[in-house]
Structures are given as C-alpha cells and as structure tokens.
Motif scaffolding. Structure first.
Motif: not given
Length: 125
Positions: A5-15, A18-20
């Motif tokens: 999970r993305c650390p920013c809290g959106t609930g989306l996968p990091y990739a 914010c990974g993009r």
C-alpha cells in the motif's frame, strides 16, 4: 502476496500511486498530490525525489534522511487552491512518525507553486 500500500494513505498500491511519481512515469497533477508523494518519498527514503520536487529558490544543496525515523501516517487537514489549473496552492497536513521508541507528529502548512508547469514544494510553516 498483496501489493504494498502507498504510504500516503490513499489506499492504492504504491506502484499505482506515488510510485509512479517517484519513478518519473507520472507527475503530480495537483499540489495535494505532490505533497502526498513527498510524504511517501520520506517514508520510502527517496531523497532524490524530494530534491527534484523542491522549488529551486528554497531547495537545499543536499538532503540527508534519518534512517531511524519511520513515517507511520499522513492526514491531510486542508487544501487551498492547488488544483489542476492553479499556479499555486497550500496543503495543511499532519504526518506521524516513530523515532527511537517514541512517536510524534509534524504539523505543517506547505506552499506549492508551479515551475515550468510542474508542481514544486516552496516552503512550509
């Protein structure tokens, strides 16, 4: 194994979040998206991304991240301007962390502006 999970809290996968932005395949569309991606960069230890997204007039020459700080959560408290067509904006947030057995938080109102069309972090109070 489930994607991280993305650390920013959106609930989306990091990739997919914010990974993009961190790997350069996408750029922040709003000031809040840049702020979230910068928080995630602190969480994953990406000092290069932080420097790249810092406004040239306030960017430090280098950035040393403390590997003993673990960022544990982000709450966006308010945003002002900073939308798709805006040239500047502010984002108020609280970022939680753990350090040397204790916990704390950083509360900031960050200012963002566009440089050559791209959002950049200017400064914060």
């Amino acid at each position: 194994m489930a994607p991280r999970r993305c650390p920013c809290g959106t609930g989306l996968p990091y990739a997919e979040c914010c990974g993009r932005l961190h790997d350069g395949t996408a750029t922040a569309a709003t000031a809040e998206q840049l702020m979230r991606s910068r928080y995630s960069a602190f969480a994953v230890g990406d000092a290069g991304y932080l420097l790249t997204t810092w406004h040239p007039s306030t960017r430090p020459a280098s950035l040393e991240l403390d590997p003993t700080v673990r960022w544990t959560g982000l709450d966006v408290l308010a945003t002002s301007d900073g939308g798709l067509l805006a040239g500047e904006g502010t984002v108020e947030f609280r970022a939680s962390y753990r350090h040397e057995g204790g916990s704390g938080s950083q509360h900031e109102v960050s200012r963002f502006t566009r440089v050559d069309g791209a959002w950049r972090y200017l400064d914060g109070e």
